[in-house]
Design a protein around this motif. Structure first.
Motif, PDB file in Angstrom:
ATOM      1  N   LYS A 232      -5.841   7.662   0.706  1.00 45.66           N
ATOM      2  CA  LYS A 232      -4.391   7.783   0.843  1.00 45.66           C
ATOM      3  C   LYS A 232      -3.856   8.732  -0.239  1.00 45.66           C
ATOM      4  O   LYS A 232      -3.468   8.314  -1.322  1.00 45.66           O
TER       5      LYS A 232
ATOM      6  N   TRP B 193      -0.338  10.358   3.320  1.00 45.36           N
ATOM      7  CA  TRP B 193      -1.173  10.403   4.524  1.00 45.36           C
ATOM      8  C   TRP B 193      -2.323   9.436   4.311  1.00 45.36           C
ATOM      9  O   TRP B 193      -2.994   9.476   3.283  1.00 45.36           O
TER      10      TRP B 193
ATOM     11  N   ILE C 198       2.952   8.491   6.143  1.00 46.42           N
ATOM     12  CA  ILE C 198       3.857   7.442   5.662  1.00 46.42           C
ATOM     13  C   ILE C 198       4.930   8.132   4.828  1.00 46.42           C
ATOM     14  O   ILE C 198       4.627   8.811   3.834  1.00 46.42           O
TER      15      ILE C 198
ATOM     16  N   THR D  57       6.835   4.878   9.293  1.00 48.48           N
ATOM     17  CA  THR D  57       5.412   5.029   9.574  1.00 48.48           C
ATOM     18  C   THR D  57       5.220   4.966  11.083  1.00 48.48           C
ATOM     19  O   THR D  57       5.583   3.959  11.708  1.00 48.48           O
TER      20      THR D  57
ATOM     21  N   ASP E  67       5.309  -0.229   1.210  1.00 49.76           N
ATOM     22  CA  ASP E  67       5.129   0.597   2.406  1.00 49.76           C
ATOM     23  C   ASP E  67       4.164  -0.015   3.414  1.00 49.76           C
ATOM     24  O   ASP E  67       3.819   0.613   4.407  1.00 49.76           O
ATOM     25  N   ASN E  68       3.701  -1.255   3.149  1.00 53.53           N
ATOM     26  CA  ASN E  68       2.832  -1.948   4.097  1.00 53.53           C
ATOM     27  C   ASN E  68       2.978  -3.441   3.874  1.00 53.53           C
ATOM     28  O   ASN E  68       2.971  -3.895   2.728  1.00 53.53           O
TER      29      ASN E  68
ATOM     30  N   GLN F  33      -2.390  -0.846   8.873  1.00 56.46           N
ATOM     31  CA  GLN F  33      -1.244  -0.160   8.308  1.00 56.46           C
ATOM     32  C   GLN F  33      -0.093  -0.354   9.277  1.00 56.46           C
ATOM     33  O   GLN F  33      -0.125   0.135  10.405  1.00 56.46           O
TER      34      GLN F  33
ATOM     35  N   ASP G 180       3.184  -0.126  11.400  1.00 52.32           N
ATOM     36  CA  ASP G 180       4.147   0.885  11.809  1.00 52.32           C
ATOM     37  C   ASP G 180       5.526   0.411  11.382  1.00 52.32           C
ATOM     38  O   ASP G 180       5.819  -0.780  11.380  1.00 52.32           O
TER      39      ASP G 180
END
Length: 796
Positions: free
Chosen positions: A445, A465, A499, A532, A558-559, A567, A569
């Motif tokens: 990542k 990414w 992301i 995402t 972010d997750n 991961q 969305d």
């Protein structure tokens, strides 16, 4: 003249022989109840200490007296308020005769000696500075560097050999002698660092409680083999429980402690602790072996019913082995190990006297090399799990990581950007390879951020990414295909997606007054946008990924999953607000309130197996608040409410009240849906300066049972403390309870008899020591990686 230059061995002989075991790691207020009373008061004519012990040889000696007579270079007599001063040393007497020719001296009448560590008075002092022979009569002493006082009928010193006749030692004031150690004779060898006491008696009050005809002990920091203080307790599970530690000083940089233990209901066990230390690292091996555990035999028939999984039942011979260690490879890399082996999954339950012993389902062993630089962290290691919950099958264990490699790098790029990457490569395997076949995974990542900020604002856009690829065994690929109804198995699935996020906030503050005091009032709005795109991940296995507990921190991640197998969305916005009241006089945070919620602009379809997707709409409200009612009373609460179901997801309340200078009362309540509902009340209530009541009641409403109950009383004085504690606590997942009564008697500055009740109470009552109010209670585990100090007592 040189008499004062040779006085050090005699005071050292006194201090080392009877205060060798004094405890230097003291809790706050340890001597708070001691009156200002010394066995030997301060000398009004002594100078303030100057310099250190090492400086004495380089400092001049000043001699003063009312009258001086003698022949220069042969002999001298000084009378009338004689004083000798050098550095931190002081010698006072009524009369001093000194022969410079043969180096002998005699000080008689009101002999007084003082340095930075002690004060001594005697009737007579004589010595030979050439032969290094000294004698003092009718001695009384007061240690000043650490508490302790006593006396001796006579003290003799011949070079490195010394003897104290009729000596006493205590940390109690002379007018209130709760305990005293007396020895007919104590021989000191300063070269060996060893003392030998003969006919030693320990009295508590006027009652002799211990007589030892002969024993040896250290007189300095050097370690010596010998017996340590025993531990004695009684419980319903073990019966009468006696442990006698034996310390073995094997070398300057390694040692061993043997701990034979007799439990009347279970048998005899042997525990060993081996420690080593070198210039680049340290380590500790621990082994506990109990052959033919009577508990296994007594409960065998019951266990056949309660434990249907045969391999999870108790073994006849019970074993625990642990190793913790670290070794420096170079300035950036360090090898670490934390290894554990248990003979059976019921070991922790049967040998732990804390409810934490049944709270986890596994132990993890880790071995690897870990590195750290200015902008990076990296690791090459392996994890291995062992089952500790006998009610579960081994298939419930997490995957082993044999091995894995991780690297994280983050570095400023120019004046505006920060670039970084998080990467991991892992080989997964499992004890039950049939139910959980293994495979390998690579996760990378890279990201780029542009942090912009000012005194009252910040904006942090980030673009990342994430690529995750797998190499699965055929069995696992087929299993994933069957579980997700895929047309064909894929042994090398992968996922890649961008992301994007923007984290922004403002800081407003103003001065205000509240209840007559000046405060800084802040208002801190924050917005977090996350996007995402959706990628189908149904052909990806689940190795180590779990749902993260929804909380304040989860609003800005972010997750919503741990691990790399999923991961989520996302097309969502977090809106949050914080406010604080900060007292300007001392920085105390009087009030803090945090409120936030996620607005899901689209459905989030990525889920773990058997989980529902997150629909478009609003998440639960997350609220957290803390309020200091006054300097003694604080209240905190957390609450989550879901507007979709119109139900509460989480409710917790916590409060703490400080009682006097030493006492504390804690209460906590937590409810999360219908899964957890618990309450915990603990307190230390000082009835008087000497007496305190202690207690804890920890209850689970979910299954309507007590998890731990403690009731006790402790008594404290200047030099003696006693604690009586009764405990009833959950000892098995079947709801079995264990009862224990513990009694500890502590002779301050000498040692304690009985189980270590203080450590147990510190874990049960947060704030038992008022200096650790905001710390996590001491760990049950030894060899934690959080402790970077050298092993105590070892020399590399």
């Amino acid at each position: 003249m040189r008499p004062a230059l040779r006085l050090l061995p005699l005071p050292f002989c006194i201090a080392a022989s009877l205060a060798a075991h004094a405890d230097e790691e003291l809790r706050p207020g340890y001597w708070a109840l001691c009156p200002i009373e010394d066995a030997v008061p301060m000398f009004a004519d002594a100078q303030a200490p100057v310099g250190s012990v090492e400086d004495r040889e380089n400092q001049p000696t000043d001699i003063d007296g009312d009258a001086f007579a003698g022949i220069s270079g042969e002999s001298a007599n000084v009378t009338g308020d004689v004083t000798l001063r050098r550095g931190d040393q002081f010698l006072g007497t009524d009369n001093l005769d000194y022969s410079q020719e043969d180096g002998t001296f005699v000080a008689s009448g009101n002999v007084r000696y003082q340095d930075s560590g002690m004060r001594v008075v005697a009737d007579r002092l004589e010595g030979d500075t050439i032969a290094e022979s000294y004698r003092m009569d009718n001695v009384r002493y007061q240690l000043t560097a650490r508490r302790g006082n006593g006396g001796a009928d006579e003290i003799r010193m011949e070079g490195s050999q010394g003897a104290l006749m009729g000596s006493t030692y205590s940390t109690c004031p002379p007018s209130d002698r709760w305990w005293e150690l007396k020895a007919g004779q104590i021989d000191i060898d300063t070269d060996m660092g060893m003392g030998t006491a003969r006919n030693a008696t320990l009295r508590v009050g006027k009652v002799p409680v211990l007589y030892v005809p002969w024993f040896r002990f250290p007189v300095d920091d050097r370690r010596l083999s010998g017996l340590l203080y025993p531990r004695i307790s009684s419980s319903g599970r073990n019966g009468f429980d006696y442990t006698q530690p034996v310390y073995l000083n094997l070398a300057p940089n390694y040692d061993m402690t043997l701990e034979p233990r007799w439990m009347s209901k279970r048998g005899v066990s042997l525990a060993t602790e081996f420690r080593y230390l070198n210039s680049g690292g340290r380590g500790e091996f621990d082994l506990n072996y109990l052959p033919s555990d009577q508990l296994t035999r007594d409960d065998r028939e019951l266990e056949l019913i309660e434990v249907p999984i045969a391999e999870n039942r108790r073994k006849d011979d019970r074993v625990l082995f642990t190793y913790t260690g670290r070794q420096r490879v170079n300035r950036n890399w360090q090898a670490r190990a934390n290894l554990t082996y248990m003979s059976d999954p019921r070991y922790l339950e049967d040998f732990s006297n804390n409810i934490d012993g049944i709270s986890s389902i596994s132990t993890r062993s880790t071995l690897g090399v870990f590195g750290r630089g200015l902008y990076w962290n990296a690791a090459i290691a392996a994890d291995y799990y062992q089952l500790t919950d006998y009610t579960l099958n081994e298939s419930r264990l997490a995957y082993h990581r044999l091995p894995y490699a991780q690297v994280s790098w983050e570095q400023p790029v120019g004046s505006l950007f920060v670039a970084g990457v998080d990467a991991e490569a892992t080989r997964f395997s499992h004890l039950d390879s049939t139910a959980k076949p293994g495979g390998a995974r690579v996760d990378v990542k890279p990201y780029l951020s542009m942090p912009l900020e000012g005194p009252s604002w910040f904006v942090r856009p980030t673009l990342a990414w994430r690529y995750t690829g797998y190499d699965l065994s055929k069995e696992l690929a087929d299993q994933v295909a069957r579980t997700n109804n895929l047309a064909a198995a894929n042994g090398s699935p992968s996922r890649s997606l961008p992301i994007a996020s923007i984290d922004a906030g403002l800081f407003f503050d103003r001065n205000t007054r509240f209840r007559g005091e000046d405060y800084l009032h802040t208002l801190e709005p924050r917005v977090f946008f996350l996007h995402t795109p959706y990628r189908d991940q149904s052909d990806l296995p689940v190795f180590d990924t779990r749902d993260l507990t929804f909380s304040w921190g989860q609003l800005f991640r972010d997750n919503r999953y741990s691990g790399a197998d999923r991961q989520a969305d996302a097309n969502q916005i977090t809106m949050a607000m914080s406010t604080r009241l900060i007292r300007e006089s001392d920085g105390l945070e009087k009030l803090s309130v945090n409120v936030g919620q996620i607005l899901y602009l689209d459905d989030s379809r990525i889920t773990l197996p058997n989980r529902a997707p997150i629909e478009r709409g609003r998440s639960a409200w997350v609220t957290d608040a803390n309020y200091a009612v006054n300097d003694r009373w604080t209240i905190g609460a957390s609450y989550q409410w879901d507007p979709k179901t119109r139900q509460e997801d989480l409710a917790s309340l916590r409060t703490r009240y400080l009682i006097g200078d030493e006492g504390i009362a804690n209460f906590a309540y937590r409810r999360r849906g219908d899964q957890i509902e618990q309450a915990d009340l603990s307190f230390l209530y000082p009835v008087s300066p000497s007496w305190s009541l202690i207690g804890r009641y920890y209850h689970s409403f979910t299954d309507n049972r007590m998890l731990e109950g403690i009731a006790g009383v402790q008594w404290d004085s200047c030099c003696l403390a006693a604690r009586v504690v009764a405990r009833r606590y959950l000892r098995s997942r079947q709801g079995e309870m264990n009862n224990a009564i513990m009694f500890e008697l502590e002779l301050k500055g000498l040692g304690a008899a009985g189980p270590d009740t203080e450590s147990r109470l510190r874990r049960a009552i947060l704030g038992y020591y008022r200096d650790d109010l905001y710390l996590v209670p001491p760990s049950e585990l030894r060899g934690s990686d959080d402790d970077d100090d050298l092993a105590p007592g070892l020399t590399p």
